[in-house]
Design an enzyme around this catalytic site. Structure first.
Site, PDB file in Angstrom:
ATOM      1  N   LYS A  69      -8.604   6.510  -4.734  1.00 23.07           N
ATOM      2  CA  LYS A  69      -7.455   7.217  -4.135  1.00 23.07           C
ATOM      3  C   LYS A  69      -6.286   6.261  -4.055  1.00 23.07           C
ATOM      4  O   LYS A  69      -6.444   5.104  -3.663  1.00 23.07           O
ATOM      5  CB  LYS A  69      -7.836   7.680  -2.716  1.00 23.07           C
ATOM      6  CG  LYS A  69      -6.763   8.517  -2.049  1.00 23.07           C
ATOM      7  CD  LYS A  69      -6.912   9.985  -2.387  1.00 23.07           C
ATOM      8  CE  LYS A  69      -5.760  10.844  -1.907  1.00 23.07           C
ATOM      9  NZ  LYS A  69      -4.579  10.804  -2.820  1.00 23.07           N
ATOM     10  N   LYS A 105      -4.727   3.016  -7.939  1.00 23.50           N
ATOM     11  CA  LYS A 105      -3.256   3.021  -7.926  1.00 23.50           C
ATOM     12  C   LYS A 105      -2.760   3.161  -9.342  1.00 23.50           C
ATOM     13  O   LYS A 105      -3.449   2.777 -10.295  1.00 23.50           O
ATOM     14  CB  LYS A 105      -2.727   1.712  -7.337  1.00 23.50           C
ATOM     15  CG  LYS A 105      -1.305   1.805  -6.816  1.00 23.50           C
ATOM     16  CD  LYS A 105      -1.274   2.309  -5.382  1.00 23.50           C
ATOM     17  CE  LYS A 105       0.121   2.350  -4.829  1.00 23.50           C
ATOM     18  NZ  LYS A 105       0.104   2.482  -3.368  1.00 23.50           N
ATOM     19  N   THR A 189       2.949   8.444   6.575  1.00 23.19           N
ATOM     20  CA  THR A 189       2.870   6.980   6.548  1.00 23.19           C
ATOM     21  C   THR A 189       3.752   6.413   7.663  1.00 23.19           C
ATOM     22  O   THR A 189       3.339   5.508   8.407  1.00 23.19           O
ATOM     23  CB  THR A 189       3.285   6.442   5.168  1.00 23.19           C
ATOM     24  OG1 THR A 189       2.580   7.169   4.167  1.00 23.19           O
ATOM     25  CG2 THR A 189       2.951   4.969   5.036  1.00 23.19           C
ATOM     26  N   SER A 350      -3.362  12.328   3.289  1.00 24.04           N
ATOM     27  CA  SER A 350      -3.758  12.749   1.938  1.00 24.04           C
ATOM     28  C   SER A 350      -5.212  13.215   1.937  1.00 24.04           C
ATOM     29  O   SER A 350      -5.572  14.192   1.266  1.00 24.04           O
ATOM     30  CB  SER A 350      -3.605  11.590   0.949  1.00 24.04           C
ATOM     31  OG  SER A 350      -2.284  11.508   0.487  1.00 24.04           O
TER      32      SER A 350
HETATM   33  N1  LIG Z   1       4.795   6.864   0.265  1.00 30.47           N
HETATM   34  C1  LIG Z   1       3.665   6.575   0.897  1.00 30.47           C
HETATM   35  O1  LIG Z   1       2.986   7.457   1.415  1.00 30.47           O
HETATM   36  C2  LIG Z   1       3.212   5.166   1.032  1.00 30.47           C
HETATM   37  C3  LIG Z   1       3.964   4.092   0.607  1.00 30.47           C
HETATM   38  N2  LIG Z   1       3.546   2.820   0.882  1.00 30.47           N
HETATM   39  C4  LIG Z   1       4.331   1.659   0.501  1.00 30.47           C
HETATM   40  O2  LIG Z   1       5.543   1.647   1.253  1.00 30.47           O
HETATM   41  C5  LIG Z   1       6.585   1.033   0.479  1.00 30.47           C
HETATM   42  C6  LIG Z   1       7.749   1.984   0.348  1.00 30.47           C
HETATM   43  O3  LIG Z   1       7.288   3.171  -0.287  1.00 30.47           O
HETATM   44  P1  LIG Z   1       8.054   4.555  -0.183  1.00 30.47           P
HETATM   45  O4  LIG Z   1       8.806   4.622   1.090  1.00 30.47           O
HETATM   46  O5  LIG Z   1       7.085   5.603  -0.527  1.00 30.47           O
HETATM   47  O6  LIG Z   1       9.067   4.412  -1.401  1.00 30.47           O
HETATM   48  P2  LIG Z   1      10.467   5.133  -1.609  1.00 30.47           P
HETATM   49  O7  LIG Z   1      10.719   5.081  -3.058  1.00 30.47           O
HETATM   50  O8  LIG Z   1      10.509   6.425  -0.895  1.00 30.47           O
HETATM   51  O9  LIG Z   1      11.479   4.153  -0.837  1.00 30.47           O
HETATM   52  C7  LIG Z   1      11.623   2.804  -1.159  1.00 30.47           C
HETATM   53  C8  LIG Z   1      12.767   2.263  -0.325  1.00 30.47           C
HETATM   54  O10 LIG Z   1      12.869   0.855  -0.524  1.00 30.47           O
HETATM   55  C9  LIG Z   1      14.215   0.554  -0.827  1.00 30.47           C
HETATM   56  N3  LIG Z   1      14.268  -0.668  -1.627  1.00 30.47           N
HETATM   57  C10 LIG Z   1      13.930  -0.830  -2.921  1.00 30.47           C
HETATM   58  N4  LIG Z   1      14.153  -2.093  -3.291  1.00 30.47           N
HETATM   59  C11 LIG Z   1      14.640  -2.733  -2.201  1.00 30.47           C
HETATM   60  C12 LIG Z   1      15.068  -4.050  -1.950  1.00 30.47           C
HETATM   61  N5  LIG Z   1      15.027  -4.960  -2.911  1.00 30.47           N
HETATM   62  N6  LIG Z   1      15.496  -4.366  -0.698  1.00 30.47           N
HETATM   63  C13 LIG Z   1      15.523  -3.424   0.276  1.00 30.47           C
HETATM   64  N7  LIG Z   1      15.127  -2.160   0.102  1.00 30.47           N
HETATM   65  C14 LIG Z   1      14.696  -1.822  -1.127  1.00 30.47           C
HETATM   66  C15 LIG Z   1      14.741   1.751  -1.566  1.00 30.47           C
HETATM   67  O11 LIG Z   1      16.163   1.798  -1.575  1.00 30.47           O
HETATM   68  C16 LIG Z   1      14.122   2.854  -0.711  1.00 30.47           C
HETATM   69  O12 LIG Z   1      14.895   3.068   0.454  1.00 30.47           O
HETATM   70  C17 LIG Z   1       5.908   0.614  -0.829  1.00 30.47           C
HETATM   71  O13 LIG Z   1       5.410  -0.682  -0.690  1.00 30.47           O
HETATM   72  C18 LIG Z   1       4.757   1.605  -0.940  1.00 30.47           C
HETATM   73  O14 LIG Z   1       3.727   1.135  -1.771  1.00 30.47           O
HETATM   74  C19 LIG Z   1       2.396   2.585   1.576  1.00 30.47           C
HETATM   75  C20 LIG Z   1       1.611   3.602   2.005  1.00 30.47           C
HETATM   76  C21 LIG Z   1       1.911   4.973   1.671  1.00 30.47           C
HETATM   77  O1  LIG Z   2      -1.732   9.069  -0.121  1.00 28.89           O
HETATM   78  C1  LIG Z   2      -2.399   8.412  -0.888  1.00 28.89           C
HETATM   79  O2  LIG Z   2      -3.379   8.827  -1.464  1.00 28.89           O
HETATM   80  C2  LIG Z   2      -2.065   6.970  -1.186  1.00 28.89           C
HETATM   81  C3  LIG Z   2      -0.747   6.478  -0.703  1.00 28.89           C
HETATM   82  C4  LIG Z   2      -0.562   5.084  -1.226  1.00 28.89           C
HETATM   83  O3  LIG Z   2      -0.370   4.900  -2.412  1.00 28.89           O
HETATM   84  C5  LIG Z   2      -0.684   3.954  -0.337  1.00 28.89           C
HETATM   85  O4  LIG Z   2      -1.200   4.092   0.772  1.00 28.89           O
HETATM   86  O5  LIG Z   2      -0.264   2.843  -0.722  1.00 28.89           O
END
Ligand SMILES: NC(=O)C1=CN([C@@H]2O[C@H](COP(=O)(O)OP(=O)(O)OC[C@H]3O[C@@H](n4cnc5c(N)ncnc54)[C@H](O)[C@@H]3O)[C@@H](O)[C@H]2O)C=CC1
Ligand SMILES: O=C(O)CCC(=O)C(=O)O
Length: 417
Positions: A69, A105, A189, A350
């Site tokens: 997952k 992933k 998250t 999820s």
């Molecule tokens: N979406 C999810 O459910 C989950 C995401 N994550 C992790 O959380 C982190 C963020 O993911 P999401 O919010 O989903 O992505 P997203 O694509 O929705 O948002 C990413 C954010 O980071 C910003 N960003 C990118 N490069 C940057 C930089 N150099 N400096 C500052 N800000 C920057 C972008 O402008 C955006 O606001 C990642 O590490 C991801 O793997 C972890 C668990 C679950």
């Molecule tokens: O919702 C999921 O299955 C995984 C989300 C994810 O990629 C993460 O937790 O880093």
């Protein structure tokens, strides 16, 4: 200078915990190697008629406790090494919160900002078809990650379902509500981050209502973490940033207003009038109680770790701190709630979505939130007990809890290292 391998950094963290547990060399090997690594190079027709070839990956790290997952990201810096590290962390994430999955992933090396919506759809459908040979609702279930969202999950689900001949709700999570998504997944998250942030303050005898917070990254994770920390805990979010830079407001931001601004402004907070412009580096060194790095990996390195002034770091992103930076942070007595515990709320909901899809029976948002809160709070408490039992840092304790579960599943299934 050669780039540090994210996967090697992740293994360093793992081995630190394996040493505490006195884990056998053979079990270390079994748990270190990814089970499957698939790389696909695939053509996509651009709007101007040209063909471009993109490279994507899907890695399944471990499936001892259930199907793989984990999310799929679209980013220009995606590499196999990064995807391996992210899949590795998913194994420990699912184990630490006790949901019945292994770790996987995926990622495509692409800057989605350079593509039209139609090009992104074609790329998404083709990539998903290419990895279909190793995914399935009982084998490997993708979800959103950086730069992917519910619409892209809908295209994945549709592509898979077309090939199979009927709708398969359990093939991917993070889908739109209308086609089998779960209430509460989009915020999940961030909500999980909010739960552990409150628990961490409580553990440190600090008052959430007096806490000042800075959040790096204003995407799915960062924006909902900021919103819920402000709305539900009463803390003041004084610093925020994204790829366009940062903002500071000592009175605290109205997060709904900023989210609405971002959604009208190409997805970035640049130009928001109710805050003072700062850099991403300034954001990391704000004098706050909690810092939430929620953007990308390696935001905190040995170059800037000494500037961090927060009392608590709650890692919303995966891998936002290098092991060297963490040594410096811990030496400065800063409490770190590690990524694969702090951001496990997304995969937890999820899991709820997958269960709902398999049963074709959907829950109220209150039930989702209640169940998520319970899982996050209990996992936090369990890791704190392990931390105190062995006198170790919280990340190592989270690994110990998670490794115990995966090693036991491995033994029960008949491997006896
Ligand atoms: N979406 C999810 O459910 C989950 C995401 N994550 C992790 O959380 C982190 C963020 O993911 P999401 O919010 O989903 O992505 P997203 O694509 O929705 O948002 C990413 C954010 O980071 C910003 N960003 C990118 N490069 C940057 C930089 N150099 N400096 C500052 N800000 C920057 C972008 O402008 C955006 O606001 C990642 O590490 C991801 O793997 C972890 C668990 C679950
Ligand atoms: O919702 C999921 O299955 C995984 C989300 C994810 O990629 C993460 O937790 O880093």
């Amino acid at each position: 200078m050669a780039e540090t391998s994210l996967f090697q950094n992740a293994l360093k963290q793992f081995n630190k915990a394996a040493d505490v547990m006195d884990l056998s060399q053979s079990m270390r090997q079994v748990l270190s190697f990814p089970k499957r690594e698939l790389t696909v190079n695939f053509p996509v027709r651009m709007d101007n008629g040209e063909i471009r070839v993109f490279t994507g990956h899907r890695v399944q790290h471990n499936v001892a406790r259930g199907p793989a997952k984990g999310g799929i990201r679209y980013h220009q810096n995606v590499t196999l090494d990064e995807v391996k590290a992210l899949a590795f962390w998913m194994t420990w994430k699912c184990a630490v919160v006790g949901i019945p999955y292994g770790g996987g992933k995926g990622g495509v090396c692409v800057n989605p900002q350079e593509l039209s919506i139609n090009e992104i759809e074609r790329l998404s459908r083709r990539y998903f078809s290419e990895i279909q040979i190793i995914i399935g609702e009982g084998e490997d279930i993708p979800a959103p990650d950086v730069n992917t969202n519910a619409q892209i999950m809908a295209w994945y689900m549709d592509t898979y379902s077309m090939n199979i001949g009927h709708s398969v709700l359990g093939i991917v999570t993070g889908k739109p509500l209308e086609i089998g998504g779960s209430k509460g997944r989009t915020e999940a998250t961030g909500r999980g981050v909010r739960v552990v942030a409150e628990e961490a303050l409580r553990y440190k005898d600090m008052d959430p209502k007096k806490a000042k917070v800075a959040v790096q990254g204003f995407g799915n994770v960062g924006s909902y973490a900021a919103k819920l920390i402000a709305e539900e805990m009463g803390s003041r979010v004084v610093g925020l940033s994204d790829v366009s830079g940062g903002l500071y407001n000592p009175d605290g931001f109205d997060i709904d207003d900023l989210m609405a601004y971002r959604d009208q402004n190409n997805g970035v907070i640049e130009g928001y009038p109710k805050g003072q412009k700062i850099s991403n580096e300034d954001l990391l060194s704000l004098d706050v109680d909690i810092l939430v790095p929620a953007a990308l990996e390696n935001a905190i390195t040995e170059k800037n770790a000494r500037n961090v002034r927060a009392k608590i770091v709650v890692e919303g992103a995966n891998g936002p701190m290098t092991p060297e930076a963490e040594d410096m942070i811990l030496a400065n007595n800063i409490f770190v709630v590690p990524d694969f515990l702090a951001n496990a709320g997304g995969v937890t909901v999820s899991y709820f979505e997958w269960v709902q899809g398999l049963q074709h029976y959907f829950w109220d948002v209150e039930d989702v939130r209640r169940a998520l809160h319970k899982i996050m709070k209990e996992a936090f408490g369990s890791v704190i007990s392990t931390m105190n039992k062995y006198s170790i840092d919280m990340r190592t304790a989270a690994y110990v809890d998670a490794i115990e579960k995966v090693a036991l599943a491995t033994k029960l299934r008949g491997i006896y290292p």
